[in-house]
Design a protein around this motif. Structure first.
Motif, PDB file in Angstrom:
ATOM      1  N   SER A   1     -39.451  59.044 -44.993  1.00  0.00           N
ATOM      2  CA  SER A   1     -38.100  59.528 -45.252  1.00  0.00           C
ATOM      3  C   SER A   1     -37.797  59.696 -46.732  1.00  0.00           C
ATOM      4  O   SER A   1     -36.922  60.476 -47.085  1.00  0.00           O
ATOM      5  CB  SER A   1     -37.085  58.555 -44.649  1.00  0.00           C
ATOM      6  OG  SER A   1     -37.073  57.337 -45.386  1.00  0.00           O
ATOM      7  N   TYR A   2     -38.480  58.937 -47.592  1.00  0.00           N
ATOM      8  CA  TYR A   2     -38.172  58.923 -49.020  1.00  0.00           C
ATOM      9  C   TYR A   2     -36.684  58.658 -49.241  1.00  0.00           C
ATOM     10  O   TYR A   2     -36.058  59.220 -50.136  1.00  0.00           O
ATOM     11  CB  TYR A   2     -38.622  60.219 -49.684  1.00  0.00           C
ATOM     12  CG  TYR A   2     -40.093  60.484 -49.503  1.00  0.00           C
ATOM     13  CD1 TYR A   2     -40.537  61.437 -48.586  1.00  0.00           C
ATOM     14  CD2 TYR A   2     -41.045  59.751 -50.214  1.00  0.00           C
ATOM     15  CE1 TYR A   2     -41.886  61.662 -48.394  1.00  0.00           C
ATOM     16  CE2 TYR A   2     -42.401  59.983 -50.020  1.00  0.00           C
ATOM     17  CZ  TYR A   2     -42.821  60.932 -49.111  1.00  0.00           C
ATOM     18  OH  TYR A   2     -44.158  61.158 -48.923  1.00  0.00           O
TER      19      TYR A   2
ATOM     20  N   LEU B   1     -39.105  52.544 -43.196  1.00  0.00           N
ATOM     21  CA  LEU B   1     -38.758  53.651 -44.083  1.00  0.00           C
ATOM     22  C   LEU B   1     -39.042  55.013 -43.460  1.00  0.00           C
ATOM     23  O   LEU B   1     -38.967  56.023 -44.136  1.00  0.00           O
ATOM     24  CB  LEU B   1     -39.519  53.518 -45.400  1.00  0.00           C
ATOM     25  CG  LEU B   1     -39.217  52.250 -46.203  1.00  0.00           C
ATOM     26  CD1 LEU B   1     -40.065  52.225 -47.471  1.00  0.00           C
ATOM     27  CD2 LEU B   1     -37.735  52.162 -46.552  1.00  0.00           C
ATOM     28  N   LEU B   2     -39.371  55.017 -42.189  1.00  0.00           N
ATOM     29  CA  LEU B   2     -39.721  56.261 -41.526  1.00  0.00           C
ATOM     30  C   LEU B   2     -38.515  56.880 -40.837  1.00  0.00           C
ATOM     31  O   LEU B   2     -37.707  56.172 -40.232  1.00  0.00           O
ATOM     32  CB  LEU B   2     -40.804  56.016 -40.483  1.00  0.00           C
ATOM     33  CG  LEU B   2     -42.150  55.500 -40.988  1.00  0.00           C
ATOM     34  CD1 LEU B   2     -43.027  55.125 -39.816  1.00  0.00           C
ATOM     35  CD2 LEU B   2     -42.825  56.537 -41.865  1.00  0.00           C
ATOM     36  N   MET B   3     -38.408  58.175 -40.938  1.00  0.00           N
ATOM     37  CA  MET B   3     -37.501  58.940 -40.103  1.00  0.00           C
ATOM     38  C   MET B   3     -38.233  59.146 -38.786  1.00  0.00           C
ATOM     39  O   MET B   3     -39.402  59.523 -38.787  1.00  0.00           O
ATOM     40  CB  MET B   3     -37.199  60.278 -40.766  1.00  0.00           C
ATOM     41  CG  MET B   3     -35.992  61.019 -40.209  1.00  0.00           C
ATOM     42  SD  MET B   3     -36.469  62.588 -39.452  1.00  0.00           S
ATOM     43  CE  MET B   3     -36.215  62.203 -37.749  1.00  0.00           C
TER      44      MET B   3
ATOM     45  N   LYS C   1     -35.666  48.075 -37.990  1.00  0.00           N
ATOM     46  CA  LYS C   1     -35.949  49.501 -38.156  1.00  0.00           C
ATOM     47  C   LYS C   1     -37.380  49.868 -37.871  1.00  0.00           C
ATOM     48  O   LYS C   1     -37.861  50.907 -38.323  1.00  0.00           O
ATOM     49  CB  LYS C   1     -35.547  49.970 -39.569  1.00  0.00           C
ATOM     50  CG  LYS C   1     -34.053  49.822 -39.845  1.00  0.00           C
ATOM     51  CD  LYS C   1     -33.696  50.308 -41.216  1.00  0.00           C
ATOM     52  CE  LYS C   1     -32.194  50.347 -41.456  1.00  0.00           C
ATOM     53  NZ  LYS C   1     -31.515  49.098 -41.192  1.00  0.00           N
ATOM     54  N   THR C   2     -38.077  49.032 -37.099  1.00  0.00           N
ATOM     55  CA  THR C   2     -39.472  49.347 -36.796  1.00  0.00           C
ATOM     56  C   THR C   2     -39.683  49.797 -35.358  1.00  0.00           C
ATOM     57  O   THR C   2     -40.788  50.181 -35.001  1.00  0.00           O
ATOM     58  CB  THR C   2     -40.346  48.107 -37.069  1.00  0.00           C
ATOM     59  OG1 THR C   2     -39.871  47.008 -36.276  1.00  0.00           O
ATOM     60  CG2 THR C   2     -40.317  47.733 -38.544  1.00  0.00           C
ATOM     61  N   THR C   3     -38.641  49.750 -34.544  1.00  0.00           N
ATOM     62  CA  THR C   3     -38.734  50.208 -33.159  1.00  0.00           C
ATOM     63  C   THR C   3     -37.591  51.159 -32.871  1.00  0.00           C
ATOM     64  O   THR C   3     -36.441  50.878 -33.202  1.00  0.00           O
ATOM     65  CB  THR C   3     -38.681  49.026 -32.176  1.00  0.00           C
ATOM     66  OG1 THR C   3     -39.791  48.161 -32.421  1.00  0.00           O
ATOM     67  CG2 THR C   3     -38.755  49.532 -30.733  1.00  0.00           C
ATOM     68  N   VAL C   4     -37.941  52.280 -32.268  1.00  0.00           N
ATOM     69  CA  VAL C   4     -36.944  53.288 -31.902  1.00  0.00           C
ATOM     70  C   VAL C   4     -36.909  53.409 -30.392  1.00  0.00           C
ATOM     71  O   VAL C   4     -37.958  53.456 -29.742  1.00  0.00           O
ATOM     72  CB  VAL C   4     -37.278  54.648 -32.534  1.00  0.00           C
ATOM     73  CG1 VAL C   4     -36.357  55.717 -31.996  1.00  0.00           C
ATOM     74  CG2 VAL C   4     -37.144  54.565 -34.041  1.00  0.00           C
ATOM     75  N   THR C   5     -35.710  53.450 -29.858  1.00  0.00           N
ATOM     76  CA  THR C   5     -35.518  53.520 -28.418  1.00  0.00           C
ATOM     77  C   THR C   5     -34.782  54.793 -28.050  1.00  0.00           C
ATOM     78  O   THR C   5     -33.846  55.204 -28.744  1.00  0.00           O
ATOM     79  CB  THR C   5     -34.706  52.302 -27.933  1.00  0.00           C
ATOM     80  OG1 THR C   5     -35.431  51.104 -28.216  1.00  0.00           O
ATOM     81  CG2 THR C   5     -34.463  52.388 -26.435  1.00  0.00           C
TER      82      THR C   5
ATOM     83  N   TRP D   1     -33.937  57.074 -41.284  1.00  0.00           N
ATOM     84  CA  TRP D   1     -34.551  55.781 -41.559  1.00  0.00           C
ATOM     85  C   TRP D   1     -33.517  54.663 -41.564  1.00  0.00           C
ATOM     86  O   TRP D   1     -33.808  53.543 -41.145  1.00  0.00           O
ATOM     87  CB  TRP D   1     -35.282  55.821 -42.907  1.00  0.00           C
ATOM     88  CG  TRP D   1     -34.369  55.719 -44.073  1.00  0.00           C
ATOM     89  CD1 TRP D   1     -33.663  56.724 -44.662  1.00  0.00           C
ATOM     90  CD2 TRP D   1     -34.033  54.507 -44.785  1.00  0.00           C
ATOM     91  NE1 TRP D   1     -32.918  56.231 -45.700  1.00  0.00           N
ATOM     92  CE2 TRP D   1     -33.113  54.887 -45.800  1.00  0.00           C
ATOM     93  CE3 TRP D   1     -34.405  53.180 -44.667  1.00  0.00           C
ATOM     94  CZ2 TRP D   1     -32.585  53.960 -46.685  1.00  0.00           C
ATOM     95  CZ3 TRP D   1     -33.874  52.252 -45.545  1.00  0.00           C
ATOM     96  CH2 TRP D   1     -32.983  52.640 -46.533  1.00  0.00           C
ATOM     97  N   SER D   2     -32.286  54.983 -41.991  1.00  0.00           N
ATOM     98  CA  SER D   2     -31.240  53.958 -42.059  1.00  0.00           C
ATOM     99  C   SER D   2     -30.600  53.700 -40.702  1.00  0.00           C
ATOM    100  O   SER D   2     -29.938  52.683 -40.508  1.00  0.00           O
ATOM    101  CB  SER D   2     -30.154  54.400 -43.042  1.00  0.00           C
ATOM    102  OG  SER D   2     -29.477  55.541 -42.534  1.00  0.00           O
ATOM    103  N   GLY D   3     -30.771  54.640 -39.786  1.00  0.00           N
ATOM    104  CA  GLY D   3     -30.101  54.525 -38.494  1.00  0.00           C
ATOM    105  C   GLY D   3     -28.699  55.087 -38.507  1.00  0.00           C
ATOM    106  O   GLY D   3     -28.019  55.104 -37.480  1.00  0.00           O
ATOM    107  N   ASP D   4     -28.254  55.596 -39.650  1.00  0.00           N
ATOM    108  CA  ASP D   4     -26.883  56.072 -39.784  1.00  0.00           C
ATOM    109  C   ASP D   4     -26.693  57.512 -39.309  1.00  0.00           C
ATOM    110  O   ASP D   4     -25.563  57.954 -39.119  1.00  0.00           O
ATOM    111  CB  ASP D   4     -26.429  55.972 -41.244  1.00  0.00           C
ATOM    112  CG  ASP D   4     -26.275  54.532 -41.703  1.00  0.00           C
ATOM    113  OD1 ASP D   4     -26.340  54.290 -42.918  1.00  0.00           O
ATOM    114  OD2 ASP D   4     -26.102  53.641 -40.834  1.00  0.00           O
TER     115      ASP D   4
END
Length: 127
Positions: free
Chosen positions: A101-102, A31-33, A76-80, A53-56
């Motif tokens: 992100s709320y 749920l994090l940005m 959605k827990t790893t960002v590259t 948070w959605s990746g969109d």
């Protein structure tokens, strides 16, 4: 409490590529940005790229558009951050950052907007 664990970075020649990863702890990670910032010696911390948070939704600094790509995995827990065609001016300490992100798909560009930070990883681009 959210913890961000960064990996990747290192030394690369001009024109080369590197990939940075940032893993979040706990179920709140999805749920994090999230974003990557960088800080070169003597300069202010600046946004490199951020993803909702959605990746969109994603946003980038003008200096890296077309060269860097930020993405997050299905959980959605790893960002590259995939960095290509690196330049000496990309040399900096890169920081992973996150904020709750709320459920908003907004990507924030200022460092003050983020609540959680990684320890930083050094990227050095040689001539």
């Amino acid at each position: 409490q959210v913890q961000l664990v960064e990996s990747g970075g290192g030394l690369v020649q001009t024109g080369g590529s590197l990939r940075l990863s940032c893993a979040t702890s706990g179920r709140a990670g999805r749920l994090l940005m999230m974003a990557w910032f960088r800080q070169a010696q003597g300069k202010e911390r600046e946004l490199v790229g951020g993803v909702s948070w959605s990746g969109d939704n994603a946003d980038y600094a003008d200096s890296v558009k077309g060269r860097f790509t930020i993405s997050r995995d299905n959980a959605k827990t790893t960002v590259t951050l995939q960095m290509m065609n690196l330049k000496p001016e990309d040399t900096a300490v890169y920081y992973c950052a996150a904020r709750r992100s709320y459920y908003s798909d907004r990507v924030y560009r200022t460092a003050q907007s983020y609540d959680f930070w990684g320890q930083g990883t050094l990227v050095t681009v040689s001539l």
